[in-house]
Design a protein around this motif. Structure first.
Motif, PDB file in Angstrom:
ATOM      1  N   THR A  51       0.605  -1.354  -0.322  1.00 23.62           N
ATOM      2  CA  THR A  51      -0.303   0.049  -0.554  1.00 23.62           C
ATOM      3  C   THR A  51       0.359   1.520   0.231  1.00 23.62           C
ATOM      4  O   THR A  51       0.660   2.310  -0.123  1.00 23.62           O
ATOM      5  CB  THR A  51      -0.785  -0.078   0.932  1.00 23.62           C
ATOM      6  OG1 THR A  51      -0.383   0.252   2.376  1.00 23.62           O
ATOM      7  CG2 THR A  51      -1.736  -1.443   1.150  1.00 23.62           C
ATOM      8  N   ALA A  52       1.901   1.213  -0.412  1.00 23.05           N
ATOM      9  CA  ALA A  52       3.132   2.852   0.360  1.00 23.05           C
ATOM     10  C   ALA A  52       3.461   3.024  -1.076  1.00 23.05           C
ATOM     11  O   ALA A  52       3.068   2.254  -2.293  1.00 23.05           O
ATOM     12  CB  ALA A  52       4.507   2.010   0.882  1.00 23.05           C
ATOM     13  N   THR A  53       3.285   4.412  -0.385  1.00 27.41           N
ATOM     14  CA  THR A  53       3.701   5.285  -2.217  1.00 27.41           C
ATOM     15  C   THR A  53       4.877   6.128  -1.869  1.00 27.41           C
ATOM     16  O   THR A  53       4.748   6.422  -0.589  1.00 27.41           O
ATOM     17  CB  THR A  53       2.116   5.602  -1.901  1.00 27.41           C
ATOM     18  OG1 THR A  53       1.055   5.348  -1.765  1.00 27.41           O
ATOM     19  CG2 THR A  53       2.280   6.529  -3.391  1.00 27.41           C
ATOM     20  N   ILE A  54       5.676   5.667  -2.258  1.00 27.69           N
ATOM     21  CA  ILE A  54       7.227   6.356  -2.813  1.00 27.69           C
ATOM     22  C   ILE A  54       6.958   7.982  -3.194  1.00 27.69           C
ATOM     23  O   ILE A  54       6.284   8.563  -4.134  1.00 27.69           O
ATOM     24  CB  ILE A  54       8.115   6.272  -3.477  1.00 27.69           C
ATOM     25  CG1 ILE A  54       8.496   4.795  -2.501  1.00 27.69           C
ATOM     26  CG2 ILE A  54       9.618   7.093  -3.692  1.00 27.69           C
ATOM     27  CD1 ILE A  54       9.325   3.808  -3.229  1.00 27.69           C
ATOM     28  N   GLU A  55       7.200   9.233  -2.110  1.00 31.23           N
ATOM     29  CA  GLU A  55       6.699  10.129  -2.512  1.00 31.23           C
ATOM     30  C   GLU A  55       7.953  10.929  -2.725  1.00 31.23           C
ATOM     31  O   GLU A  55       7.502  11.785  -3.937  1.00 31.23           O
ATOM     32  CB  GLU A  55       6.856  11.251  -1.245  1.00 31.23           C
ATOM     33  CG  GLU A  55       5.527  11.080  -0.907  1.00 31.23           C
ATOM     34  CD  GLU A  55       4.697  12.177   0.913  1.00 31.23           C
ATOM     35  OE1 GLU A  55       5.632  11.923   1.292  1.00 31.23           O
ATOM     36  OE2 GLU A  55       3.371  11.515   0.784  1.00 31.23           O
ATOM     37  N   THR A  56       9.169  10.776  -2.447  1.00 32.37           N
ATOM     38  CA  THR A  56      10.296  11.232  -2.095  1.00 32.37           C
ATOM     39  C   THR A  56      11.636  10.701  -2.383  1.00 32.37           C
ATOM     40  O   THR A  56      11.917   9.696  -1.140  1.00 32.37           O
ATOM     41  CB  THR A  56      11.141  12.605  -2.425  1.00 32.37           C
ATOM     42  OG1 THR A  56      11.096  12.569  -0.642  1.00 32.37           O
ATOM     43  CG2 THR A  56       9.437  13.477  -2.225  1.00 32.37           C
ATOM     44  N   ILE A  57      13.243  10.323  -2.929  1.00 29.45           N
ATOM     45  CA  ILE A  57      13.798   9.554  -3.039  1.00 29.45           C
ATOM     46  C   ILE A  57      14.839  11.385  -2.800  1.00 29.45           C
ATOM     47  O   ILE A  57      15.337  11.129  -4.432  1.00 29.45           O
ATOM     48  CB  ILE A  57      14.086   8.741  -4.334  1.00 29.45           C
ATOM     49  CG1 ILE A  57      12.812   7.300  -3.460  1.00 29.45           C
ATOM     50  CG2 ILE A  57      15.481   7.992  -3.889  1.00 29.45           C
ATOM     51  CD1 ILE A  57      12.871   7.008  -5.218  1.00 29.45           C
ATOM     52  N   ASP A  58      15.563  10.475  -2.137  1.00 38.15           N
ATOM     53  CA  ASP A  58      17.178  11.684  -1.752  1.00 38.15           C
ATOM     54  C   ASP A  58      18.156  10.776  -2.210  1.00 38.15           C
ATOM     55  O   ASP A  58      18.648   9.612  -1.420  1.00 38.15           O
ATOM     56  CB  ASP A  58      17.002  12.209  -0.234  1.00 38.15           C
ATOM     57  CG  ASP A  58      16.085  13.917  -0.253  1.00 38.15           C
ATOM     58  OD1 ASP A  58      15.566  13.451  -1.869  1.00 38.15           O
ATOM     59  OD2 ASP A  58      15.434  13.738   0.544  1.00 38.15           O
ATOM     60  N   ARG A  59      19.401  11.165  -3.119  1.00 33.10           N
ATOM     61  CA  ARG A  59      20.544  10.761  -2.711  1.00 33.10           C
ATOM     62  C   ARG A  59      21.746  11.044  -2.685  1.00 33.10           C
ATOM     63  O   ARG A  59      21.951  13.012  -2.151  1.00 33.10           O
ATOM     64  CB  ARG A  59      21.263  10.822  -4.279  1.00 33.10           C
ATOM     65  CG  ARG A  59      19.717   9.432  -5.734  1.00 33.10           C
ATOM     66  CD  ARG A  59      19.630  10.015  -7.038  1.00 33.10           C
ATOM     67  NE  ARG A  59      21.356   9.989  -6.928  1.00 33.10           N
ATOM     68  CZ  ARG A  59      22.627   9.883  -8.084  1.00 33.10           C
ATOM     69  NH1 ARG A  59      22.454  11.269  -8.901  1.00 33.10           N
ATOM     70  NH2 ARG A  59      23.595   9.237  -8.452  1.00 33.10           N
ATOM     71  N   ILE A  60      22.478  10.755  -1.523  1.00 31.12           N
ATOM     72  CA  ILE A  60      22.934  11.173  -0.323  1.00 31.12           C
ATOM     73  C   ILE A  60      24.265  10.754  -0.603  1.00 31.12           C
ATOM     74  O   ILE A  60      24.162   9.428  -1.173  1.00 31.12           O
ATOM     75  CB  ILE A  60      22.683  11.261   0.771  1.00 31.12           C
ATOM     76  CG1 ILE A  60      21.465  11.896   0.436  1.00 31.12           C
ATOM     77  CG2 ILE A  60      23.686  11.505   1.885  1.00 31.12           C
ATOM     78  CD1 ILE A  60      20.311  12.006   2.576  1.00 31.12           C
ATOM     79  N   ALA A  61      26.147  11.095  -1.036  1.00 27.52           N
ATOM     80  CA  ALA A  61      27.492  10.740  -0.728  1.00 27.52           C
ATOM     81  C   ALA A  61      26.812   9.746   0.066  1.00 27.52           C
ATOM     82  O   ALA A  61      27.011  10.508   1.537  1.00 27.52           O
ATOM     83  CB  ALA A  61      28.198  11.898  -1.302  1.00 27.52           C
TER      84      ALA A  61
END
Length: 96
Positions: free
Chosen positions: A58-68
């Motif tokens: 049921t999850a909806t991905i809202e945002t993804i951050d790419r971090i070093a």
């Protein structure tokens, strides 16, 4: 299969990156950190069994951050912020 699986595979191929995923699960915000193929919830306990998905269907991905990597909680070095799942899929070569 968890919706995080393609992102976990991506981090296995890119160990220099950490992904921070913000999702909605049944109306509640969930934050998940993914590094070297493993996911860990930052908002609730993570099961010890890796076969138990952190985010359900049921999850909806809202945002993804790419971090070093290495990830420094006090001073994260962002590569990109606020990506959608679709933008991340393009980065992953259409997987997902």
């Amino acid at each position: 299969m968890s919706i995080l699986n393609p992102l976990e595979v991506y981090t296995q191929a890119h160990p220099e990156e950490v992904l921070v995923v913000t999702a909605q699960v049944q109306g509640e915000r969930e934050i998940v950190l993914i590094f070297r193929g493993f996911s860990s919830s930052l908002t609730r306990p993570t099961a010890f069994d890796p076969d138990i998905p952190i985010l359900d269907d049921t999850a909806t991905i809202e945002t993804i951050d790419r971090i070093a990597s290495p990830y420094n909680t006090d001073n994260p070095q962002y590569i990109e912020r606020g990506l959608t799942l679709e933008q991340m899929q393009v980065l992953m070569g259409g997987r997902g």
